[in-house]
Design a protein around this motif. Sequence first.
Motif, PDB file in Angstrom:
ATOM      1  N   ASP A 117     -31.306 -41.912 -21.876  1.00 11.10           N
ATOM      2  CA  ASP A 117     -30.022 -42.059 -21.242  1.00 11.10           C
ATOM      3  C   ASP A 117     -28.993 -40.938 -20.604  1.00 11.10           C
ATOM      4  O   ASP A 117     -28.589 -41.182 -19.285  1.00 11.10           O
ATOM      5  CB  ASP A 117     -29.304 -43.159 -21.963  1.00 11.10           C
ATOM      6  N   ASP A 118     -29.047 -40.029 -21.568  1.00 12.55           N
ATOM      7  CA  ASP A 118     -27.960 -39.110 -21.072  1.00 12.55           C
ATOM      8  C   ASP A 118     -28.604 -37.483 -20.258  1.00 12.55           C
ATOM      9  O   ASP A 118     -27.913 -37.023 -19.542  1.00 12.55           O
ATOM     10  CB  ASP A 118     -26.919 -38.358 -22.258  1.00 12.55           C
ATOM     11  N   GLY A 119     -30.276 -37.751 -19.893  1.00 13.67           N
ATOM     12  CA  GLY A 119     -30.496 -36.934 -19.105  1.00 13.67           C
ATOM     13  C   GLY A 119     -30.691 -35.934 -20.003  1.00 13.67           C
ATOM     14  O   GLY A 119     -30.999 -35.090 -18.936  1.00 13.67           O
ATOM     15  N   ASP A 120     -30.400 -36.153 -20.638  1.00 14.24           N
ATOM     16  CA  ASP A 120     -30.570 -34.411 -22.230  1.00 14.24           C
ATOM     17  C   ASP A 120     -32.327 -34.053 -22.642  1.00 14.24           C
ATOM     18  O   ASP A 120     -32.379 -34.502 -23.829  1.00 14.24           O
ATOM     19  CB  ASP A 120     -30.213 -34.123 -22.690  1.00 14.24           C
ATOM     20  N   TYR A 121     -32.940 -34.212 -21.772  1.00 16.10           N
ATOM     21  CA  TYR A 121     -35.201 -34.315 -21.783  1.00 16.10           C
ATOM     22  C   TYR A 121     -34.962 -33.637 -23.076  1.00 16.10           C
ATOM     23  O   TYR A 121     -35.973 -33.539 -24.257  1.00 16.10           O
ATOM     24  CB  TYR A 121     -35.421 -34.853 -20.602  1.00 16.10           C
ATOM     25  N   ALA A 122     -34.345 -31.841 -23.229  1.00 16.31           N
ATOM     26  CA  ALA A 122     -34.707 -31.462 -24.093  1.00 16.31           C
ATOM     27  C   ALA A 122     -33.749 -31.470 -24.961  1.00 16.31           C
ATOM     28  O   ALA A 122     -35.161 -31.166 -26.387  1.00 16.31           O
ATOM     29  CB  ALA A 122     -33.984 -29.675 -23.723  1.00 16.31           C
ATOM     30  N   GLU A 123     -33.660 -32.235 -25.034  1.00 10.55           N
ATOM     31  CA  GLU A 123     -32.430 -31.960 -26.661  1.00 10.55           C
ATOM     32  C   GLU A 123     -33.724 -33.281 -27.068  1.00 10.55           C
ATOM     33  O   GLU A 123     -34.211 -33.590 -28.224  1.00 10.55           O
ATOM     34  CB  GLU A 123     -31.853 -32.703 -26.590  1.00 10.55           C
ATOM     35  N   SER A 124     -33.948 -34.167 -26.132  1.00  9.80           N
ATOM     36  CA  SER A 124     -34.872 -35.631 -26.890  1.00  9.80           C
ATOM     37  C   SER A 124     -36.309 -35.363 -27.439  1.00  9.80           C
ATOM     38  O   SER A 124     -37.014 -35.489 -27.901  1.00  9.80           O
ATOM     39  CB  SER A 124     -35.207 -36.232 -25.867  1.00  9.80           C
ATOM     40  N   TRP A 125     -37.127 -33.740 -26.578  1.00 14.36           N
ATOM     41  CA  TRP A 125     -38.176 -33.212 -26.819  1.00 14.36           C
ATOM     42  C   TRP A 125     -38.142 -32.852 -28.576  1.00 14.36           C
ATOM     43  O   TRP A 125     -38.796 -32.897 -29.577  1.00 14.36           O
ATOM     44  CB  TRP A 125     -38.443 -32.140 -26.296  1.00 14.36           C
ATOM     45  N   LYS A 126     -36.896 -32.419 -28.827  1.00 15.18           N
ATOM     46  CA  LYS A 126     -36.756 -31.383 -30.306  1.00 15.18           C
ATOM     47  C   LYS A 126     -36.705 -32.088 -31.076  1.00 15.18           C
ATOM     48  O   LYS A 126     -36.902 -32.317 -32.098  1.00 15.18           O
ATOM     49  CB  LYS A 126     -35.302 -30.505 -30.179  1.00 15.18           C
ATOM     50  N   GLN A 127     -36.105 -33.349 -31.008  1.00 17.86           N
ATOM     51  CA  GLN A 127     -35.782 -34.530 -31.231  1.00 17.86           C
ATOM     52  C   GLN A 127     -37.428 -35.440 -31.991  1.00 17.86           C
ATOM     53  O   GLN A 127     -37.595 -35.989 -32.502  1.00 17.86           O
ATOM     54  CB  GLN A 127     -34.955 -35.347 -31.556  1.00 17.86           C
ATOM     55  N   GLU A 134     -42.923 -29.719 -19.689  1.00 13.36           N
ATOM     56  CA  GLU A 134     -44.080 -30.833 -18.905  1.00 13.36           C
ATOM     57  C   GLU A 134     -43.278 -32.021 -19.401  1.00 13.36           C
ATOM     58  O   GLU A 134     -42.599 -32.610 -18.464  1.00 13.36           O
ATOM     59  CB  GLU A 134     -44.929 -31.147 -20.417  1.00 13.36           C
ATOM     60  N   TRP A 135     -42.378 -32.230 -20.503  1.00 17.94           N
ATOM     61  CA  TRP A 135     -42.123 -33.202 -20.625  1.00 17.94           C
ATOM     62  C   TRP A 135     -40.462 -33.374 -19.348  1.00 17.94           C
ATOM     63  O   TRP A 135     -40.184 -34.406 -19.408  1.00 17.94           O
ATOM     64  CB  TRP A 135     -41.390 -33.163 -22.640  1.00 17.94           C
ATOM     65  N   GLU A 136     -39.865 -32.573 -20.152  1.00 16.21           N
ATOM     66  CA  GLU A 136     -38.317 -33.025 -19.040  1.00 16.21           C
ATOM     67  C   GLU A 136     -39.000 -32.953 -17.333  1.00 16.21           C
ATOM     68  O   GLU A 136     -38.417 -34.016 -17.320  1.00 16.21           O
ATOM     69  CB  GLU A 136     -38.070 -31.449 -18.711  1.00 16.21           C
TER      70      GLU A 136
END
Length: 166
Positions: free
Chosen positions: A45-55, A68-70
Motif C-alpha cells: 500500500d505504501d508503494g514500496d514494492y522492492a521491500e515487499s519483494w524482499k519480505q 519484474e515484481w516492481e
Amino acid sequence: MNSVLAGLVIALSIGFGNAVFGAPEQDGKEKAAVAVAEKWLAVVDDGDYAESWKQAAAYFRKAVTREEWEKAAEAAREPFGRMVSRTLKSADFTTSAPGVPDGEYVIIRFETEFEHKKSAVETITPMRDEEGKWRVSGYYIRRRFAGTRLDFGFDFLFWSQWAGIM
C-alpha cells in the motif's frame, strides 16, 4: 489466464473445505498468516514494492525478479489509487494445492476499497517456509465492472510452475 483462475478456484475450494472441517489448531496458523499478509499489504500500500519483494517467500522471489515484481505491482495497483479500507473475508488453511509442492498455505481473501475502485478482491497466499515463518507466496487482485471482471496482478503460487521453478 484461464488456467490461473481454474487453479485459484480449486485452491479456494480446497481451503474452504478445510475451514469448515478443519481442526482448531488451524485457527492459530490462519491468524498468524493473516497478520503477515496484513503487514505485507501495508508495505505494498505504501508503494514500496522492492521491500515487499524482499519480505516475500523464497518461492515468490524465485518466480519473479525484484524488477519484474516492481513493474507488475505498480501497473496492477496504480489504477486503483490509495487503499481506503480492507476487510478480511476468508482465511483458509490447506496443505495441498494444484501445481505447487505440498506445504502449509493459507489462502486469504480481503474485500478492499480503493480511492478509484470501490470494490476489489485481493487474494494473498502466505506459505510457511523452511524456517517455519509465514511469508507471502502469491498476490492477486480482481476488480469488477458491471457484468464483467478484469484481473490484475499475478498469482505467483500458480505462476511459478509455468516459470519452470517446479
